[in-house]
Design a protein around this motif. Structure first.
Motif, PDB file in Angstrom:
ATOM      1  N   GLY A 222       0.833  -1.200   0.000  1.00 34.00           N
ATOM      2  CA  GLY A 222       0.000   0.000   0.000  1.00 34.00           C
ATOM      3  C   GLY A 222       0.860   1.239   0.000  1.00 34.00           C
ATOM      4  N   THR A 223       0.715   2.064   1.032  1.00 42.56           N
ATOM      5  CA  THR A 223       1.470   3.323   1.118  1.00 42.56           C
ATOM      6  C   THR A 223       2.779   3.171   1.895  1.00 42.56           C
ATOM      7  OG1 THR A 223       0.234   3.969   3.088  1.00 42.56           O
ATOM      8  CG2 THR A 223      -0.621   4.742   0.958  1.00 42.56           C
ATOM      9  N   THR A 224       3.089   1.937   2.314  1.00 39.88           N
ATOM     10  CA  THR A 224       4.313   1.686   3.082  1.00 39.88           C
ATOM     11  C   THR A 224       5.354   1.015   2.203  1.00 39.88           C
ATOM     12  OG1 THR A 224       3.014   1.434   5.101  1.00 39.88           O
ATOM     13  CG2 THR A 224       5.261   0.571   5.137  1.00 39.88           C
TER      14      THR A 224
ATOM     15  N   VAL B 167      23.057  -8.013  12.391  1.00 37.94           N
ATOM     16  CA  VAL B 167      22.176  -6.893  12.696  1.00 37.94           C
ATOM     17  C   VAL B 167      21.233  -6.708  11.507  1.00 37.94           C
ATOM     18  CG1 VAL B 167      22.043  -4.426  13.207  1.00 37.94           C
ATOM     19  CG2 VAL B 167      23.958  -5.777  14.088  1.00 37.94           C
ATOM     20  N   HIS B 168      19.932  -6.746  11.772  1.00 35.38           N
ATOM     21  CA  HIS B 168      18.918  -6.501  10.747  1.00 35.38           C
ATOM     22  C   HIS B 168      18.634  -5.007  10.735  1.00 35.38           C
ATOM     23  CE1 HIS B 168      18.109 -10.828  10.614  1.00 35.38           C
ATOM     24  NE2 HIS B 168      18.247 -10.776  11.929  1.00 35.38           N
ATOM     25  N   GLN B 169      18.546  -4.457   9.527  1.00 36.19           N
ATOM     26  CA  GLN B 169      18.257  -3.033   9.410  1.00 36.19           C
ATOM     27  C   GLN B 169      17.179  -2.822   8.359  1.00 36.19           C
ATOM     28  OE1 GLN B 169      21.453  -0.183  10.026  1.00 36.19           O
ATOM     29  NE2 GLN B 169      22.876  -1.876   9.645  1.00 36.19           N
ATOM     30  N   ARG B 170      16.462  -1.723   8.525  1.00 35.77           N
ATOM     31  CA  ARG B 170      15.448  -1.380   7.534  1.00 35.77           C
ATOM     32  C   ARG B 170      15.178   0.123   7.574  1.00 35.77           C
ATOM     33  NH1 ARG B 170      10.021  -4.160  10.212  1.00 35.77           N
ATOM     34  NH2 ARG B 170       9.733  -2.644  11.890  1.00 35.77           N
ATOM     35  N   ILE B 171      14.666   0.588   6.452  1.00 39.08           N
ATOM     36  CA  ILE B 171      14.174   1.959   6.337  1.00 39.08           C
ATOM     37  C   ILE B 171      12.713   1.831   5.940  1.00 39.08           C
ATOM     38  CG2 ILE B 171      14.424   4.207   5.240  1.00 39.08           C
ATOM     39  CD1 ILE B 171      17.297   3.376   4.495  1.00 39.08           C
ATOM     40  N   VAL B 172      11.832   2.448   6.719  1.00 40.99           N
ATOM     41  CA  VAL B 172      10.389   2.349   6.483  1.00 40.99           C
ATOM     42  C   VAL B 172       9.868   3.732   6.086  1.00 40.99           C
ATOM     43  CG1 VAL B 172       8.152   1.741   7.469  1.00 40.99           C
ATOM     44  CG2 VAL B 172      10.213   0.508   8.203  1.00 40.99           C
ATOM     45  N   TYR B 173       9.302   3.800   4.876  1.00 45.37           N
ATOM     46  CA  TYR B 173       8.676   5.017   4.377  1.00 45.37           C
ATOM     47  C   TYR B 173       7.165   4.832   4.436  1.00 45.37           C
ATOM     48  CZ  TYR B 173      13.204   5.878   2.121  1.00 45.37           C
ATOM     49  OH  TYR B 173      14.531   6.085   1.861  1.00 45.37           O
ATOM     50  N   GLU B 174       6.462   5.820   4.972  1.00 48.08           N
ATOM     51  CA  GLU B 174       5.001   5.795   4.982  1.00 48.08           C
ATOM     52  C   GLU B 174       4.531   7.054   4.254  1.00 48.08           C
ATOM     53  OE1 GLU B 174       1.270   4.677   5.226  1.00 48.08           O
ATOM     54  OE2 GLU B 174       2.799   3.414   6.168  1.00 48.08           O
TER      55      GLU B 174
ATOM     56  N   SER C 256       2.396  13.828  -1.635  1.00 49.79           N
ATOM     57  CA  SER C 256       3.464  14.821  -1.488  1.00 49.79           C
ATOM     58  C   SER C 256       4.081  14.867  -0.090  1.00 49.79           C
ATOM     59  CB  SER C 256       2.922  16.210  -1.845  1.00 49.79           C
ATOM     60  OG  SER C 256       1.868  16.566  -0.972  1.00 49.79           O
ATOM     61  N   LYS C 257       3.717  13.921   0.782  1.00 47.30           N
ATOM     62  CA  LYS C 257       4.288  13.888   2.140  1.00 47.30           C
ATOM     63  C   LYS C 257       4.600  12.443   2.532  1.00 47.30           C
ATOM     64  CE  LYS C 257       2.002  18.031   3.869  1.00 47.30           C
ATOM     65  NZ  LYS C 257       3.094  18.944   3.899  1.00 47.30           N
ATOM     66  N   VAL C 258       5.721  12.291   3.245  1.00 43.78           N
ATOM     67  CA  VAL C 258       6.164  10.962   3.657  1.00 43.78           C
ATOM     68  C   VAL C 258       6.869  11.061   5.008  1.00 43.78           C
ATOM     69  CG1 VAL C 258       8.353  11.152   2.386  1.00 43.78           C
ATOM     70  CG2 VAL C 258       7.427   8.887   2.888  1.00 43.78           C
ATOM     71  N   THR C 259       6.707  10.028   5.823  1.00 41.66           N
ATOM     72  CA  THR C 259       7.511   9.909   7.036  1.00 41.66           C
ATOM     73  C   THR C 259       8.520   8.790   6.786  1.00 41.66           C
ATOM     74  OG1 THR C 259       6.040   8.308   8.087  1.00 41.66           O
ATOM     75  CG2 THR C 259       5.626  10.648   8.549  1.00 41.66           C
ATOM     76  N   VAL C 260       9.660   8.857   7.457  1.00 42.01           N
ATOM     77  CA  VAL C 260      10.694   7.844   7.276  1.00 42.01           C
ATOM     78  C   VAL C 260      11.291   7.491   8.632  1.00 42.01           C
ATOM     79  CG1 VAL C 260      12.499   9.555   6.771  1.00 42.01           C
ATOM     80  CG2 VAL C 260      12.769   7.208   5.965  1.00 42.01           C
TER      81      VAL C 260
END
Length: 180
Positions: A122-124, A138-145, A150-154
């Protein structure tokens, strides 16, 4: 009588219409790639790294489709805690494994560009990878919502077990204009 002479040309034109319709209908690959459309344009991100030495960061991102529309190409000019970093990103969808992929090349990465699998739900959008740090995985991730087109959180997150995640940096991005 004049209309009869136009008939062969008309029939020839009509015979090409199904081919034109097929050319305009995107194949399944393009349908998956459309999920990357939200990235197109110019973005500015601002955020904060957390931890022992918190610091501000800023990204300037410019994304556009490649000429063949198989790759979303993004140029980044970032500042992390006062340190400038430039990179180029290529996002795409692989027909072979059915997954989205994120490739990033830094101006000092040499023969080792960064690659991660990317999940879109979806939007994630989540980019995830595994590193080894002091002999430990070490597990790493970047999550964009994407809260709007025109707007996103990270959020940058880290986990020792791949289940329990700790946020190490977070921020917001805003599209400043559409793709040129």
């Amino acid at each position: 009588m004049k209309n009869r002479f136009l008939l062969p040309g008309f029939l020839l034109l009509v015979s090409y219409l199904p081919l034109a319709a097929v050319a305009e209908n995107p194949p399944a690959q393009d349908t998956a790639l459309q999920q990357l459309d939200v990235s197109a344009g110019r973005w500015v991100y601002h955020g904060q790294s957390m931890g022992a030495h918190p610091s501000a960061w800023t990204w300037n991102e410019d994304c556009r489709w490649s000429a063949n529309r198989a790759f979303m190409l993004c140029s980044f000019s970032n500042t992390w805690g006062g340190r400038h970093v430039d990179s180029v990103v290529v996002d795409t969808h692989s027909r072979k494994d059915g997954a989205f992929w994120h490739y990033e090349i830094f101006n000092d990465s040499g023969a080792k560009p960064f690659a991660s699998k990317m999940q879109i739900d979806g939007t994630t959008r989540t980019e995830s990878w595994t590193d080894t740090h002091k002999g430990k995985t070490v597990h790493q991730r970047i999550v964009y919502e994407f809260t709007s087109p025109s707007k996103v959180t990270v959020q940058f997150q880290r986990s020792q077990d791949g289940t329990h995640w700790q946020t190490t940096a977070s921020g917001t991005g805003e599209k400043t204009d559409e793709q040129p």
